[in-house]
Design an enzyme around this catalytic site. Structure first.
Site, mmCIF file in Angstrom:
data_model
loop_
_atom_site.group_PDB
_atom_site.id
_atom_site.type_symbol
_atom_site.label_atom_id
_atom_site.label_comp_id
_atom_site.label_asym_id
_atom_site.label_seq_id
_atom_site.Cartn_x
_atom_site.Cartn_y
_atom_site.Cartn_z
ATOM 1 N N GLY A 292 0.918 -1.060 0.071
ATOM 2 C CA GLY A 292 0.048 -0.004 0.051
ATOM 3 C C GLY A 292 0.540 1.206 -0.082
ATOM 4 O O GLY A 292 1.875 1.278 -0.601
ATOM 5 N N SER A 293 0.366 2.467 0.730
ATOM 6 C CA SER A 293 0.803 3.635 0.742
ATOM 7 C C SER A 293 2.357 3.769 1.313
ATOM 8 O O SER A 293 3.123 4.702 1.076
ATOM 9 C CB SER A 293 0.177 4.674 1.439
ATOM 10 O OG SER A 293 -1.087 4.785 0.852
ATOM 11 N N THR A 294 2.822 2.728 1.935
ATOM 12 C CA THR A 294 4.276 2.641 2.591
ATOM 13 C C THR A 294 5.246 2.820 1.278
ATOM 14 O O THR A 294 6.290 2.992 1.683
ATOM 15 C CB THR A 294 4.376 1.490 3.539
ATOM 16 O OG1 THR A 294 4.192 0.280 2.442
ATOM 17 C CG2 THR A 294 3.575 1.212 4.639
ATOM 18 N N LYS A 296 5.015 5.084 -1.121
ATOM 19 C CA LYS A 296 4.817 6.201 -2.036
ATOM 20 C C LYS A 296 6.300 6.758 -1.981
ATOM 21 O O LYS A 296 6.693 7.719 -2.715
ATOM 22 C CB LYS A 296 3.674 7.245 -1.212
ATOM 23 C CG LYS A 296 2.471 6.626 -1.827
ATOM 24 C CD LYS A 296 1.127 7.225 -1.269
ATOM 25 C CE LYS A 296 -0.065 6.578 -1.618
ATOM 26 N NZ LYS A 296 -1.317 7.342 -0.945
#
EC number: 3.4.16.4
Length: 568
Positions: A292-294, A296
């Site tokens: 997921g957003s980790t 980014k």
């Protein structure tokens, strides 16, 4: 016949008998000399075969110690009870008492005696207490004897079970570090020549043929203090959020050492009754999830490296929805025009996707791979999953867009912690190790330190007011991190709308990182499921204690403290 002739005949016969006796005695004496002196080897071998045995001497398995010398796995001496079916009879006196002491059925013992009559060694019960062994010995049942063995004991029980693994009943490593380092920990059995009495029991003493060589002790990278902190905080979070499970890993940014690794649910290696093989699974290395957003920060770094973006670049995320190939990519709300730092702070899917769509697919893939995603960590843990980083040749436009915020690839917690260590140590990718190291593990530079420094500074905004992980903050320390809230895939395909994996990955102290930690909580129940609400507090709790235990100097003291420090 005359009287004189009869007497002569009688004397002659008597002499023959006497001579016969002399010859018999002489023959017996000669046979005795032949057997006992001249050709005694055969009978000696026969006697030895009946009364002498070469008995293996079990070697002591090496201990596993934490980095400070605290024992984590110890082999303690125990006894096992066995019988010789050729000596022990089904009606032997006290055999029923042996069965009662060992909590086995008498009929079962008698069946072993009947079925294994041609064997000389059959176990009755393995690894009994010394007190019980003494009681069995006192019964003096013919052919029933004790054998010294070792039983593995784990003082920390379930706290470090998944990392250590365990041994089987023969003290052979089956899981975890016990399995990886089996050749180091296991010893070389000795050999002893023992005499056995008429009851089939071994007489004390014996001749040593080969001395047993104990296994080597193994000092691992784990810091037991941090392990306890991690285990307790993760267990509390999983329970509080009614989650299915969870995992947490701490890696030393400078060396690549794994300082802590915990999973929920856990198991007790000292009592594995009723457990399934799945209970032994070390989720931190075997279970893959979409990060997921980790990821980014990785996307932002790739954008900076390309030269197409810089710290002042503004990306328009209005109106909070972005259509790619007929699919909608959404932000939590409309963030309008934002820069790269704000992208990380508020975790904008749209801004991340727009960066990825501007980059060459091969360059984006190379940058993600440079963090170690989709590659072994170098720790060689049993069952480690390499993860998955899809081939850029197969990417559609939508694949590239969703990869930018962590969908379409797979990693495990250890691999993600290693990737964050790259950000923590200034752009060097190191192998992971489970052994205590005197110097850093080998590494190679994969990113320029100045680019890494810029991204790390942006990541600090995540923990500050307005960020998605304010609950990851640690008093008096700067933290750089990123949250992730990932929808789980369903059995029928696609993503569920009600099950999530809550993730937080962080570095501390952000000014010069020492530790990288990843926390993943699987399927939290209730209303809270965001990474900032579920996983981030675990990071804060563990790192608050870790900074104190490791005596790491604060890098975010209040202004008045800094002023006082300058005056002193």
């Amino acid at each position: 016949m005359s009287r004189h002739s009869a007497k002569a005949t009688h004397g002659w016969r008597l002499n023959i008998v006497r001579a016969g006796f002399v010859l018999v005695v002489a023959g017996l004496l000669w046979r005795l000399v032949d057997i006992q002196i001249l050709n005694n080897e055969f009978l000696r071998n026969q006697g030895d075969a009946r009364h002498l045995r070469n008995v293996p001497v079990v070697a002591h398995r090496g201990m596993i110690l934490d980095r400070h010398g605290e024992p984590l796995a110890i082999s303690t001496p125990v006894h096992s009870v066995w019988l010789n079916p050729q000596v022990t009879r089904a009606d032997s006196p006290n055999l029923d008492k042996v069965a009662n002491l060992l909590n086995v059925s008498l009929s079962g013992l008698q069946e072993k005696i009947a079925n294994y009559g041609k064997r000389e060694f059959v176990y009755i019960k393995r690894r009994i207490t010394p007190a019980l062994a003494a009681q069995v010995k006192q019964l003096k049942v013919p052919g029933v004897a004790l054998q010294r063995e070792y039983k593995r004991y784990y003082p920390t029980a379930e706290v470090s079970a998944h990392m250590l693994g365990f041994t089987n009943i023969d003290d052979v490593g089956q899981e975890g570090l016990e399995l990886i380092y089996e050749p180091t920990l296991t010893g070389v059995p000795g050999l002893k020549r023992m005499i056995r009495d008429s009851r089939g029991n071994y007489v004390g003493g014996g001749e040593q043929i080969r001395a047993a060589k104990a296994g080597e002790n193994l000092q691992i990278s784990m810091d037991l203090r941090l392990q306890y902190l991690t285990y307790n905080a993760l267990k509390s979070a999983v329970k509080a959020h009614q989650a299915v499970g969870g995992t947490a890993v701490i890696v030393d940014v400078k060396t690549g050492e794994v300082l802590a690794m915990a999973n929920q649910p856990a198991f007790n290696p000292n009592n594995r009754t009723g457990l399934r093989s799945s209970d032994f699974r070390n989720r931190a290395v075997t279970d893959l999830f979409e990060p997921g957003s980790t990821v980014k920060p990785f996307t932002v770094l790739s954008g900076l490296k390309s030269g197409l973006f810089d710290e002042q670049t503004i990306i328009n995320t209005h109106p909070g929805v972005f259509r790619v190939s007929g699919h909608s990519i959404r932000d939590f709300r409309d963030y309008g025009e934002i820069d790269l730092a704000r992208l990380i702070q508020v975790s904008s899917n749209i801004a991340s996707s727009k960066i990825a769509l501007e980059l060459d697919p091969n360059d984006l893939w190379q940058d993600f791979a440079a963090f170690g995603l989709g590659s072994p960590t170098g720790g060689y843990f049993p069952g480690e999953a390499e993860g998955h980083l899809p081939d850029p040749r197969d990417w559609r436009k939508l694949d590239r867009a969703t990869l930018a915020y962590g969908y379409g690839l797979a990693t495990n917690a250890l691999q993600l912690a290693r990737a964050y260590a790259v950000i923590g140590n200034g752009g060097v990718l190191r192998d992971i190790t489970f052994l205590k190291q005197d110097k850093p593990m080998p590494g190679r530079r994969v990113f320029a330190s100045d680019l890494i420094g810029k991204v790390r500074k942006m990541m600090e905004l995540t923990v500050q007011p307005g960020g998605t992980a304010t609950r990851a903050a640690v008093v008096n320390y700067r933290v750089a991190g990123k949250t992730g809230t990932v929808k789980k895939t369903s059995a029928t395909g696609g993503y569920t709308e009600s099950e999530y994996q809550s993730v937080f990955a962080g570095l501390i102290p952000a000014s010069e990182p020492r530790l990288a930690m990843v926390v993943m909580v699987d399927s939290p129940g209730g209303d809270e499921y965001y990474g900032g609400a579920v996983a981030a507090p675990v990071f804060a709790e563990v790192m608050t204690g870790a900074m104190r235990l490791l005596n790491i100097a604060p890098d975010a003291l209040p202004a008045d403290h800094l002023q006082m420090a300058g005056q002193s």
